[in-house]
Every structure is written in C-alpha cells, then in structure tokens.
Enzyme design. Structure first.
Site, short mmCIF file in Angstrom:
data_model
loop_
_atom_site.label_atom_id
_atom_site.label_comp_id
_atom_site.label_asym_id
_atom_site.label_seq_id
_atom_site.Cartn_x
_atom_site.Cartn_y
_atom_site.Cartn_z
N THR A 14 0.82 -1.21 0.00
CA THR A 14 0.00 0.00 0.00
C THR A 14 0.85 1.26 0.00
O THR A 14 0.49 2.26 -0.62
CB THR A 14 -0.91 -0.01 1.27
OG1 THR A 14 -1.77 -1.14 1.16
CG2 THR A 14 -1.75 1.24 1.37
N ASP A 58 2.22 -7.22 -3.85
CA ASP A 58 1.44 -7.16 -2.62
C ASP A 58 2.19 -8.10 -1.67
O ASP A 58 2.58 -9.20 -2.08
CB ASP A 58 0.03 -7.70 -2.90
CG ASP A 58 -0.87 -7.63 -1.68
OD1 ASP A 58 -1.90 -6.95 -1.76
OD2 ASP A 58 -0.55 -8.27 -0.65
N SER A 59 2.40 -7.69 -0.45
CA SER A 59 3.27 -8.50 0.41
C SER A 59 2.67 -9.86 0.75
O SER A 59 3.36 -10.73 1.26
CB SER A 59 3.65 -7.74 1.68
OG SER A 59 2.63 -7.80 2.63
N1 ASP Z 1 -1.99 -6.17 1.08
C1 ASP Z 1 -1.08 -5.07 1.31
C2 ASP Z 1 0.32 -5.66 1.43
O1 ASP Z 1 0.64 -6.20 2.45
C3 ASP Z 1 -1.47 -4.33 2.53
C4 ASP Z 1 -0.53 -3.22 2.92
O2 ASP Z 1 0.43 -2.92 2.28
O3 ASP Z 1 -0.75 -2.63 3.96
O4 ASP Z 1 1.08 -5.57 0.50
#
Ligand code: ASP
Length: 342
Positions: A14, A58-59
C-alpha cells in the site's frame, strides 16, 4: 562531516500506491518519480539511493525467494550505505523482518522496514511520516557509528525489533505491536532511543545466509482438531519441522492420539516447536497437565517467540543444516534478540 547515506528498497504494498494521472485509480508508483511524489525527502540531510524489486508485489505474495533477493541487495550494497529502508506491504512485514534478522548475521547497520495503512497518494496517508522517520532512523549515527545494529520495523511513531513484531490491526494507523519486547525508539518531537532495548554492536563479521528451508509447517490446535488433519500435516514426507501453535502457556488437547502423533513425528526426526496463540507472554511446558508430557516427547518450548519469528528461525536453522540437539539448543537460545531469557 559527510552526510549519512541510506538505500531505499521498494518491494510494493500500500505504501507505494498513488493515483494514476489518467484513470484516477490507485496504482503502484514508479520509484524513479519518488521526489515528485515526496519532495520532502530532498530536505533530509541524507544521501538517498533507490532500488526496487523488478515487479513490486502485494506482500501477501512474499516468498523466501523475495527474502533472498532482499538479503542479496543488502549484502551487495552493505559497504556503501549507513542504513537501509525497506518499503514493504504490512500484511507480511513481520515475517520479512523476522526472516531478514536471521539471514543477516552480525548486522552492524540499521535495516528498517516500513509501510502504511493508507496509500502514499491519498490525503490522510500515514506513508509520509512513516517513510521520512524510517529514513531518519536508518541514517542516524552515534559517535560516527550506526545507532541501531538490527532489523527493525518503524510504524506510527514506534520503532520495534523486527523479529518481535506482529501486525495486529487492519484498521488503525498503529498497526504493529511488539508484545514481548520494549520499543526501541519512540518518535515524537524528538526520536527517543531506548538504548537498553537495542542490540549491542556485533563482534563478528557481517555474514549473509540467503537460503531458507521450505520443509516446515504450521499447525494450530483448535477445539475439535481431528486426527486426520494432524496426520495430514505431520505425515508430509519432506517435513523437517513444525510450529505447533498452542493455547495459553503451551497447552494442547489431552488426547492420546494427538500425543502419539507428536511423539511419532519427533521420532521420525521432525522438530516440533511450541509457540502460543496468545500475543503476549510465553510458553511454559509443564505448568498445566495439558502440556506436561510435551517436553518428555521432545517438543521444544518456543518461549515468547512470535509465530513469525519461530517460523523464520526454523527455516534459517534447517537451511544451515542444524538438526536434533543442535537445533534444540539454537531454538531455545536468543540468536538475534527474538526471545527473552527465562
Ligand atoms: N496487502 C497489502 C500488502 O501487504 C497491505 C498493505 O500494504 O498494507 O502488500
């Protein structure tokens, strides 16, 4: 005095989202334009260089191969920078921070992971403060030496040891907690370092261990857990270790079939590590009848390690070829400050 230098490593998540000029949708930003998006970075008295994963992720898509890539980037650039900042999605940040802490042995410089709950390109974003303070911490020197020789997570004014963190909120800006170790620093008007909580400078040479074993599993106990499920997990032929997530201070259902299954796995050479499902406190096998037999069966008490730390440590130790007694000894000792002495 020369300005400190920081390498900013962008992995996605994000924190890297901005509005597309044409469609208005949120898209991953191009690292080459970071100064357009965050001109305030130029005002820091720090020389910043940038590198990005070829394809930002995306992590939730993170894998040991991504960790290997990150460890490799840090290894290659280690002599040239005072510190490193990894921009990372929040979902698996605690896993990556834990993994890097074990992969980077005798780390003498800060590696700070940060991210955000709201995209960089939105009005109320937390990305700016998180990123600027993470860079400031990564660049911070004390007596001309890096102030923080460890992998840490910076989020919403708290700097925490990486392998002690866990993501606990999907909603709050304050999304991470370090339940069993004090924060390393708090950022208010000043950044106040808690020097007694920070690791000592390492004595040995910086060494990078890129490999992580994939012969591990995680098995949470729950009311109604079935023999089929347990034998399915423990019966995986290539399995060399399993993290057993237990109740409270390390308790499991007192069922003969479960104890027998654990005993058979240990007998087959599978290391079983007991971590608690509680976020605070530690495993104490034998405190209750429901954990009394575990030590005798060879189950290793994981003390106050988070699941993320226990998993990363297990992957690291197995990749080093650590087995049986040596694995047991290493698992119950603090290698990178991941567990508290009892
Ligand atoms: N789904 C995203 C990620 O972990 C959520 C974030 O970055 O806060 O890449």
């Amino acid at each position: 005095m020369k300005a400190s230098s920081v390498l900013l490593i962008y992995t996605g998540g994000t924190i890297g989202m901005v509005h597309d000029g044409v469609s208005g949708s949120l898209i991953p930003f191009d690292l080459r334009h970071i100064y357009d998006v965050m001109p305030e970075l130029k005002r820091l008295p720090v020389t910043i260089d940038f590198v990005s994963l070829d394809v930002p992720i995306d992590s939730s898509d993170v894998t040991p191969a991504v960790w290997e890539r990150l460890a490799g980037i840090i290894e290659v650039n280690y002599p040239d920078f005072d510190g490193f900042v990894v921009m990372h999605g929040t979902d698996t940040m605690a896993y990556t921070a834990s993994a890097l802490s074990f992969m980077l042995e005798n780390l003498g410089k800060p590696v700070i992971l940060t991210g955000s709950q709201l995209p960089l390109g939105t009005l109320r974003t937390d990305a700016r403060e998180n990123l600027i303070t993470a860079v400031e911490i990564a660049a911070s020197l004390a007596n001309d030496a890096p102030r923080l020789p460890e992998v840490a997570v910076y989020f919403e004014s708290k700097l925490m040891r990486g392998n002690r963190t866990t993501k606990y909120s999907t909603e709050n800006f304050d999304a991470f907690d370090s339940p069993n170790h004090p924060v390393l620093a708090e950022a208010g008007i000043h950044i106040l370092y808690n020097s007694t909580a920070i690791l000592q400078e390492p004595a040995g040479p910086f060494t990078v261990h890129r490999r992580m074993s994939d012969r591990v599993g995680v098995l949470p106990v729950f009311p109604g857990i079935s023999p089929d499920l347990v034998s399915g997990v423990l019966g995986v032929e290539s399995l060399e270790a399993v993290i057993l997530q237990t109740y409270g201070s390390g308790n499991i259902p007192r069922q003969d079939w479960l104890l027998n299954a654990l005993e058979a796995a240990v007998h087959r050479g599978v290391a079983v590590v007991n971590v608690t499902q509680c976020s605070r406190g530690f495993v104490e096998q034998g405190l209750y009848e429901n954990s009394r037999r575990l030590t005798g069966l060879g189950v290793i008490g994981g003390a106050d390690m988070t699941l993320e730390a226990a998993l990363a440590k297990t992957m690291h130790l197995l990749a080093l070829g650590c087995r049986s007694e040596a694995f047991h000894r290493a698992m119950t000792a603090s290698l990178r400050g991941e567990l508290s002495p009892v």
